[in-house]
Scaffold this motif. Structure first.
Motif, PDB file in Angstrom:
ATOM      1  N   ASN A   1       3.156  -1.136   6.423  1.00  9.08           N
ATOM      2  CA  ASN A   1       2.157  -1.308   5.373  1.00  9.08           C
ATOM      3  C   ASN A   1       1.113  -0.210   5.542  1.00  9.08           C
ATOM      4  O   ASN A   1       0.313  -0.246   6.469  1.00  9.08           O
ATOM      5  CB  ASN A   1       1.508  -2.690   5.493  1.00  9.08           C
ATOM      6  N   ARG A   2       1.098   0.781   4.656  1.00 11.31           N
ATOM      7  CA  ARG A   2       0.203   1.935   4.786  1.00 11.31           C
ATOM      8  C   ARG A   2      -0.891   1.844   3.727  1.00 11.31           C
ATOM      9  O   ARG A   2      -0.668   2.112   2.550  1.00 11.31           O
ATOM     10  CB  ARG A   2       1.000   3.229   4.644  1.00 11.31           C
ATOM     11  N   SER A   3      -2.061   1.404   4.164  1.00  9.09           N
ATOM     12  CA  SER A   3      -3.230   1.311   3.282  1.00  9.09           C
ATOM     13  C   SER A   3      -2.947   0.481   2.040  1.00  9.09           C
ATOM     14  O   SER A   3      -3.380   0.801   0.936  1.00  9.09           O
ATOM     15  CB  SER A   3      -3.721   2.718   2.879  1.00  9.09           C
ATOM     16  N   GLY A   4      -2.225  -0.622   2.240  1.00  7.41           N
ATOM     17  CA  GLY A   4      -1.962  -1.548   1.153  1.00  7.41           C
ATOM     18  C   GLY A   4      -2.169  -2.977   1.625  1.00  7.41           C
ATOM     19  O   GLY A   4      -2.836  -3.234   2.630  1.00  7.41           O
ATOM     20  N   THR A   5      -1.588  -3.920   0.886  1.00  5.89           N
ATOM     21  CA  THR A   5      -1.633  -5.333   1.247  1.00  5.89           C
ATOM     22  C   THR A   5      -0.209  -5.834   1.407  1.00  5.89           C
ATOM     23  O   THR A   5       0.605  -5.720   0.484  1.00  5.89           O
ATOM     24  CB  THR A   5      -2.357  -6.155   0.172  1.00  5.89           C
ATOM     25  N   MET A   6       0.090  -6.366   2.572  1.00  4.78           N
ATOM     26  CA  MET A   6       1.422  -6.915   2.831  1.00  4.78           C
ATOM     27  C   MET A   6       1.283  -8.342   3.331  1.00  4.78           C
ATOM     28  O   MET A   6       0.505  -8.622   4.245  1.00  4.78           O
ATOM     29  CB  MET A   6       2.175  -6.060   3.855  1.00  4.78           C
ATOM     30  N   THR A   7       2.050  -9.256   2.719  1.00  8.61           N
ATOM     31  CA  THR A   7       2.034 -10.664   3.080  1.00  8.61           C
ATOM     32  C   THR A   7       3.443 -11.090   3.449  1.00  8.61           C
ATOM     33  O   THR A   7       4.385 -10.859   2.685  1.00  8.61           O
ATOM     34  CB  THR A   7       1.510 -11.524   1.912  1.00  8.61           C
ATOM     35  N   VAL A   8       3.584 -11.703   4.619  1.00  9.34           N
ATOM     36  CA  VAL A   8       4.897 -12.138   5.108  1.00  9.34           C
ATOM     37  C   VAL A   8       4.822 -13.640   5.352  1.00  9.34           C
ATOM     38  O   VAL A   8       4.070 -14.109   6.211  1.00  9.34           O
ATOM     39  CB  VAL A   8       5.283 -11.393   6.394  1.00  9.34           C
ATOM     40  N   LEU A   9       5.611 -14.411   4.597  1.00  8.24           N
ATOM     41  CA  LEU A   9       5.548 -15.868   4.635  1.00  8.24           C
ATOM     42  C   LEU A   9       6.910 -16.454   5.001  1.00  8.24           C
ATOM     43  O   LEU A   9       7.932 -16.063   4.428  1.00  8.24           O
ATOM     44  CB  LEU A   9       5.123 -16.418   3.271  1.00  8.24           C
ATOM     45  N   ASP A  10       6.927 -17.384   5.941  1.00  7.34           N
ATOM     46  CA  ASP A  10       8.135 -18.166   6.240  1.00  7.34           C
ATOM     47  C   ASP A  10       9.345 -17.257   6.479  1.00  7.34           C
ATOM     48  O   ASP A  10      10.445 -17.532   6.005  1.00  7.34           O
ATOM     49  CB  ASP A  10       8.431 -19.134   5.093  1.00  7.34           C
ATOM     50  N   SER A  11       9.142 -16.184   7.230  1.00  7.86           N
ATOM     51  CA  SER A  11      10.173 -15.158   7.370  1.00  7.86           C
ATOM     52  C   SER A  11      10.526 -14.903   8.822  1.00  7.86           C
ATOM     53  O   SER A  11       9.921 -15.455   9.750  1.00  7.86           O
ATOM     54  CB  SER A  11       9.707 -13.868   6.686  1.00  7.86           C
ATOM     55  N   LEU A  12      11.534 -14.049   9.028  1.00 11.04           N
ATOM     56  CA  LEU A  12      11.991 -13.647  10.354  1.00 11.04           C
ATOM     57  C   LEU A  12      11.980 -12.131  10.434  1.00 11.04           C
ATOM     58  O   LEU A  12      12.589 -11.446   9.605  1.00 11.04           O
ATOM     59  CB  LEU A  12      13.414 -14.165  10.603  1.00 11.04           C
ATOM     60  N   ILE A  13      11.277 -11.600  11.455  1.00 12.79           N
ATOM     61  CA  ILE A  13      11.256 -10.165  11.720  1.00 12.79           C
ATOM     62  C   ILE A  13      11.829  -9.990  13.116  1.00 12.79           C
ATOM     63  O   ILE A  13      11.185 -10.335  14.109  1.00 12.79           O
ATOM     64  CB  ILE A  13       9.820  -9.594  11.654  1.00 12.79           C
TER      65      ILE A  13
ATOM     66  N   ALA B   1      -4.441   4.442   6.635  1.00 12.32           N
ATOM     67  CA  ALA B   1      -4.297   5.895   6.636  1.00 12.32           C
ATOM     68  C   ALA B   1      -5.183   6.579   5.596  1.00 12.32           C
ATOM     69  O   ALA B   1      -5.775   7.616   5.860  1.00 12.32           O
ATOM     70  CB  ALA B   1      -2.837   6.274   6.390  1.00 12.32           C
ATOM     71  N   PHE B   2      -5.253   5.988   4.397  1.00 12.05           N
ATOM     72  CA  PHE B   2      -6.068   6.590   3.339  1.00 12.05           C
ATOM     73  C   PHE B   2      -6.884   5.532   2.598  1.00 12.05           C
ATOM     74  O   PHE B   2      -7.431   5.779   1.529  1.00 12.05           O
ATOM     75  CB  PHE B   2      -5.200   7.380   2.354  1.00 12.05           C
ATOM     76  N   GLY B   3      -6.985   4.356   3.172  1.00 12.58           N
ATOM     77  CA  GLY B   3      -7.739   3.235   2.626  1.00 12.58           C
ATOM     78  C   GLY B   3      -7.512   2.038   3.526  1.00 12.58           C
ATOM     79  O   GLY B   3      -6.721   2.083   4.478  1.00 12.58           O
ATOM     80  N   ASP B   4      -8.226   0.943   3.256  1.00  8.76           N
ATOM     81  CA  ASP B   4      -8.079  -0.252   4.080  1.00  8.76           C
ATOM     82  C   ASP B   4      -6.660  -0.813   3.999  1.00  8.76           C
ATOM     83  O   ASP B   4      -5.977  -0.673   2.976  1.00  8.76           O
ATOM     84  CB  ASP B   4      -9.064  -1.336   3.629  1.00  8.76           C
ATOM     85  N   ALA B   5      -6.234  -1.455   5.074  1.00 10.77           N
ATOM     86  CA  ALA B   5      -4.923  -2.101   5.122  1.00 10.77           C
ATOM     87  C   ALA B   5      -5.110  -3.567   5.494  1.00 10.77           C
ATOM     88  O   ALA B   5      -5.913  -3.905   6.367  1.00 10.77           O
ATOM     89  CB  ALA B   5      -4.018  -1.419   6.141  1.00 10.77           C
ATOM     90  N   LEU B   6      -4.360  -4.446   4.831  1.00 14.26           N
ATOM     91  CA  LEU B   6      -4.395  -5.878   5.120  1.00 14.26           C
ATOM     92  C   LEU B   6      -2.981  -6.380   5.329  1.00 14.26           C
ATOM     93  O   LEU B   6      -2.116  -6.213   4.462  1.00 14.26           O
ATOM     94  CB  LEU B   6      -5.055  -6.651   3.975  1.00 14.26           C
ATOM     95  N   LEU B   7      -2.751  -7.008   6.486  1.00 11.61           N
ATOM     96  CA  LEU B   7      -1.464  -7.613   6.800  1.00 11.61           C
ATOM     97  C   LEU B   7      -1.679  -9.098   7.060  1.00 11.61           C
ATOM     98  O   LEU B   7      -2.470  -9.472   7.926  1.00 11.61           O
ATOM     99  CB  LEU B   7      -0.857  -6.947   8.035  1.00 11.61           C
TER     100      LEU B   7
END
Length: 338
Positions: free
Chosen positions: A111-123, A139-145
């Motif tokens: 997730n590069r300077s974006g918003t990423m949401t991971v729900l009920d998942s497997l990594i 990298a070029f703005g705020d990031a939210l995970l």
């Protein structure tokens, strides 16, 4: 918004690069709002195919993946995100399995300077030079995970963050924020900072478990630097830092360095800091918690928590404190904690 319905339990094998605008990618870049309902299907890069990741999300993109498995993505070279690379976009994964992917940074997801949401998942079983499972970078703005009800396990980083790596841009002021709740980060490995989670930004861990992670340098479970951490109603257990060198080898469970942290209603137990320091270095210190300072204040509040059954080869089986550079204070406040 566009909706794509995949076949029930189908397998889609990609054999060619679709585009290279943000690095080699097997499918078209998401530049609008797209929902993919996987219905238990799998998308993978085929054996013998050239290097490419599976998905890429552009700054105008909003991609949601539901009930899908993504594996064998590998963009090769110095490109990011083995399964999914989000370049300033919005990405949501729901009941999705991200396994056996590889990249330079964010073996599974980046997730590069974006918003990423991971729900009920497997990594799981992803590999990266940084962020074996997931990397989130400002990298070029705020990031939210945001991670909720998700298992992050058995990922490997050849650098920092076996499970998760979060990186802010301190010089430009961009912040990387991570929120983990009702999730488990377990069995991940790194050769550098933190087998479980490395956070160089702000992180919240609530109702979660960080367990059985391993690193060869600093912080078996969680490393917090140049930001803040809030850990509440969570368990950090069975993590190990192990080194044969003088440098590193501190903080089996948690390391807080030039940062602030609040730990409440949590248990830190059964973690290990292995390594025999010489020449005044800090290996083998802080089996449960290691508080360090290089160039800024480190302030930690621990309340209503249990720190027990941790071990350190040199000093501080439960908690160790050491200023390694500078003169700023390290403050530790314990309340109703054993």
């Amino acid at each position: 918004a566009d909706t794509i319905e995949l076949g029930q339990g189908a397998t889609y094998i990609l054999l060619e690069v679709n585009n290279t605008a943000l690095g080699p990618t097997g499918l078209p870049i998401a530049l609008s709002q797209i929902l993919i309902n996987g219905h238990g299907s799998t998308i993978r890069r085929g054996i013998g195919a050239p290097p490419f990741r599976i998905f890429c999300v552009g700054q105008a993109g909003n991609l949601e993946l539901v009930d899908l498995a993504i594996n064998n993505g590998d963009p090769g070279g110095t490109f990011f995100g083995g399964a999914v690379f989000s370049h300033g976009g919005t990405t949501t994964l729901v009941r999705t399995e991200v396994t056996d992917n590889t990249s330079q940074c964010g073996g599974g997801l980046h997730n590069r300077s974006g918003t990423m949401t991971v729900l009920d998942s497997l990594i799981s079983q992803n590999t990266g030079n940084h962020g074996g499972g997931i990397c989130s970078s400002a990298a070029f703005g705020d990031a939210l995970l945001v991670i909720e009800r998700t298992l992050i396990t058995n990922n490997v980083s050849n650098g920092e963050g076996g499970g998760i790596q979060s990186v802010r841009d301190q010089a430009l002021g961009w912040m990387s924020t991570v929120r983990v709740s009702e999730s488990t980060v377990s069995g991940n490995i790194s050769s550098d900072f933190s087998g479980g989670i490395t956070s160089e930004g702000d992180i919240t861990v609530m109702n979660s478990t960080i367990s059985d992670n391993h690193t060869g340098l600093v912080a078996g479970g969680l490393y917090v630097a140049r930001g803040s951490a809030e850990i509440e109603r969570s368990t950090i257990t069975g993590n190990t830092v192990e080194t044969t060198a003088d440098i590193g080898g501190a903080g089996g469970g948690v390391v807080v360095n030039d940062a602030s942290a609040t730990i409440s209603n949590s248990t830190i137990s059964g973690n290990h800091a292995l390594g025999a320091a010489t020449n005044g270095e800090y290996s083998g210190r802080g089996g449960g918690v290691f508080l360090a300072g290089f160039a800024a204040d480190t302030v930690v509040n621990i309340e209503d928590s249990t720190i027990c059954d941790n071990t350190a080869d040199v000093a501080g089986g439960g908690i160790a404190v050491q200023r390694i550079g500078g003169t700023d204070p390290i403050e530790v406040m314990l309340r109703n904690t054993v």
